[in-house]
Design a protein around this motif. Structure first.
Motif, PDB file in Angstrom:
ATOM      1  N   ALA A 176      78.800   0.059   9.748  1.00 16.14           N
ATOM      2  CA  ALA A 176      79.048   1.466   9.432  1.00 16.14           C
ATOM      3  C   ALA A 176      78.937   1.672   7.924  1.00 16.14           C
ATOM      4  O   ALA A 176      79.492   0.896   7.143  1.00 16.14           O
ATOM      5  CB  ALA A 176      80.447   1.867   9.909  1.00 16.14           C
ATOM      6  N   PHE A 177      78.206   2.696   7.536  1.00 12.72           N
ATOM      7  CA  PHE A 177      78.136   3.139   6.147  1.00 12.72           C
ATOM      8  C   PHE A 177      78.806   4.500   6.113  1.00 12.72           C
ATOM      9  O   PHE A 177      78.333   5.438   6.763  1.00 12.72           O
ATOM     10  CB  PHE A 177      76.678   3.275   5.687  1.00 12.72           C
ATOM     11  CG  PHE A 177      76.001   1.966   5.382  1.00 12.72           C
ATOM     12  CD1 PHE A 177      75.782   1.582   4.068  1.00 12.72           C
ATOM     13  CD2 PHE A 177      75.595   1.131   6.403  1.00 12.72           C
ATOM     14  CE1 PHE A 177      75.151   0.379   3.778  1.00 12.72           C
ATOM     15  CE2 PHE A 177      74.962  -0.072   6.124  1.00 12.72           C
ATOM     16  CZ  PHE A 177      74.741  -0.451   4.809  1.00 12.72           C
ATOM     17  N   SER A 235      74.531   2.167  10.548  1.00  8.95           N
ATOM     18  CA  SER A 235      74.820   3.484  11.115  1.00  8.95           C
ATOM     19  C   SER A 235      75.459   4.342  10.032  1.00  8.95           C
ATOM     20  O   SER A 235      76.433   3.927   9.392  1.00  8.95           O
ATOM     21  CB  SER A 235      75.769   3.328  12.301  1.00  8.95           C
ATOM     22  OG  SER A 235      76.053   4.570  12.885  1.00  8.95           O
ATOM     23  N   LEU A 236      74.906   5.546   9.819  1.00  9.93           N
ATOM     24  CA  LEU A 236      75.408   6.436   8.780  1.00  9.93           C
ATOM     25  C   LEU A 236      76.474   7.371   9.341  1.00  9.93           C
ATOM     26  O   LEU A 236      76.198   8.168  10.234  1.00  9.93           O
ATOM     27  CB  LEU A 236      74.264   7.245   8.171  1.00  9.93           C
ATOM     28  CG  LEU A 236      74.620   8.097   6.954  1.00  9.93           C
ATOM     29  CD1 LEU A 236      75.139   7.233   5.811  1.00  9.93           C
ATOM     30  CD2 LEU A 236      73.408   8.909   6.499  1.00  9.93           C
ATOM     31  N   GLY A 265      74.680  16.475  10.591  1.00  6.27           N
ATOM     32  CA  GLY A 265      73.514  16.967   9.866  1.00  6.27           C
ATOM     33  C   GLY A 265      72.980  15.941   8.893  1.00  6.27           C
ATOM     34  O   GLY A 265      72.823  14.781   9.232  1.00  6.27           O
ATOM     35  N   ARG A 266      72.724  16.378   7.678  1.00  3.36           N
ATOM     36  CA  ARG A 266      72.161  15.500   6.657  1.00  3.36           C
ATOM     37  C   ARG A 266      73.103  15.424   5.466  1.00  3.36           C
ATOM     38  O   ARG A 266      73.809  16.385   5.160  1.00  3.36           O
ATOM     39  CB  ARG A 266      70.790  16.011   6.204  1.00  3.36           C
ATOM     40  CG  ARG A 266      69.773  16.049   7.351  1.00  3.36           C
ATOM     41  CD  ARG A 266      68.388  16.435   6.904  1.00  3.36           C
ATOM     42  NE  ARG A 266      67.717  15.391   6.141  1.00  3.36           N
ATOM     43  CZ  ARG A 266      67.108  14.332   6.684  1.00  3.36           C
ATOM     44  NH1 ARG A 266      67.120  14.169   7.986  1.00  3.36           N
ATOM     45  NH2 ARG A 266      66.498  13.442   5.927  1.00  3.36           N
ATOM     46  N   VAL A 268      72.747  11.979   9.406  1.00  6.51           N
ATOM     47  CA  VAL A 268      74.010  11.368   9.818  1.00  6.51           C
ATOM     48  C   VAL A 268      73.894  10.929  11.276  1.00  6.51           C
ATOM     49  O   VAL A 268      73.436  11.703  12.123  1.00  6.51           O
ATOM     50  CB  VAL A 268      75.181  12.367   9.637  1.00  6.51           C
ATOM     51  CG1 VAL A 268      76.469  11.830  10.241  1.00  6.51           C
ATOM     52  CG2 VAL A 268      75.354  12.717   8.167  1.00  6.51           C
ATOM     53  N   ASP A 269      74.303   9.714  11.559  1.00  8.54           N
ATOM     54  CA  ASP A 269      74.293   9.207  12.937  1.00  8.54           C
ATOM     55  C   ASP A 269      75.516   9.670  13.720  1.00  8.54           C
ATOM     56  O   ASP A 269      75.432   9.925  14.919  1.00  8.54           O
ATOM     57  CB  ASP A 269      74.238   7.672  12.954  1.00  8.54           C
ATOM     58  CG  ASP A 269      72.928   7.151  12.398  1.00  8.54           C
ATOM     59  OD1 ASP A 269      71.862   7.651  12.817  1.00  8.54           O
ATOM     60  OD2 ASP A 269      72.964   6.245  11.537  1.00  8.54           O
ATOM     61  N   LYS A 270      76.653   9.768  13.036  1.00  8.04           N
ATOM     62  CA  LYS A 270      77.886  10.137  13.733  1.00  8.04           C
ATOM     63  C   LYS A 270      78.913  10.644  12.718  1.00  8.04           C
ATOM     64  O   LYS A 270      78.980  10.156  11.599  1.00  8.04           O
ATOM     65  CB  LYS A 270      78.453   8.910  14.459  1.00  8.04           C
ATOM     66  CG  LYS A 270      79.628   9.220  15.365  1.00  8.04           C
ATOM     67  CD  LYS A 270      80.065   7.976  16.127  1.00  8.04           C
ATOM     68  CE  LYS A 270      79.150   7.804  17.323  1.00  8.04           C
ATOM     69  NZ  LYS A 270      79.671   6.835  18.293  1.00  8.04           N
TER      70      LYS A 270
END
Length: 180
Positions: free
Chosen positions: A4-5, A32-33, A39-40, A55-57
């Motif tokens: 996770a990032f 994973s972002l 969104g972004r 963004v992934d989650k």
């Protein structure tokens, strides 16, 4: 190895996100972002806007048990925003409570201060955080990379983008031992 990032919607130092991200991919892992919103996110090259990333989650919907490790990139605004978000701070704190490794660079430790997880830990950072970290009970050191195994989890930290090679090698090595 799933990593996770965690970053704020804007303000992350781009190289401190992209370089470790690529190190995870190069090691055969899956980054994973996570962010506080969907969104972004907007990255920066110091004070100038750089690229945006999907963004992934959202961190409030993420589960610590789904990841082998956590990376907290810096940038001045990024951790300052994260430390004001309860879901982000709780997510970070849970990594420490469950004994999973955390890697943090530059200004990223501000979020750790807010989560109250640096007391008694050896850590390095951008020099301007030295007093904040010491006031939070940390043993601040001026080293390219610090690997602290005294505590509930392994804490890997670095000072700045110039330290990224050593930082990436240290955190990837540690995260791989956890995911094995």
């Amino acid at each position: 190895m799933k990593v996770a990032f965690l970053v704020a919607p804007e303000g992350v130092e781009q190289i401190e996100l992209t370089d470790p991200w690529q190190a995870v991919i190069d090691a055969g892992g899956t980054p994973s972002l996570l962010s506080t919103t969907g969104g972004r996110i907007q990255a920066f090259n110091h004070l100038d806007k750089a690229d945006t990333f999907e963004v992934d989650k959202q961190v409030g919907q993420a589960a610590v048990e789904d990841y082998d490790g956590l990376v907290l990139p810096g940038g001045v605004a990024n951790p300052d925003f994260l430390r004001t978000d309860d879901s982000a701070v709780s997510f970070v704190r849970e990594f420490f409570q469950t004994g999973k490794p955390v890697a943090v660079i530059c200004h990223g430790p501000w979020t750790l201060v807010e989560a109250d997880v640096v007391r008694g830990r050896k850590i390095t950072s951008w020099p301007s955080l030295k007093t904040d970290l010491r006031n939070a009970g940390a043993n601040w050191v001026d080293e390219q990379v610090s690997v602290c195994t005294e505590g509930p989890n392994t804490l890997i930290s670095s000072r700045k983008p110039d330290d990224l090679k050593a930082f990436n090698e240290a955190f990837v090595r540690e995260f791989q031992t956890v995911s094995a």
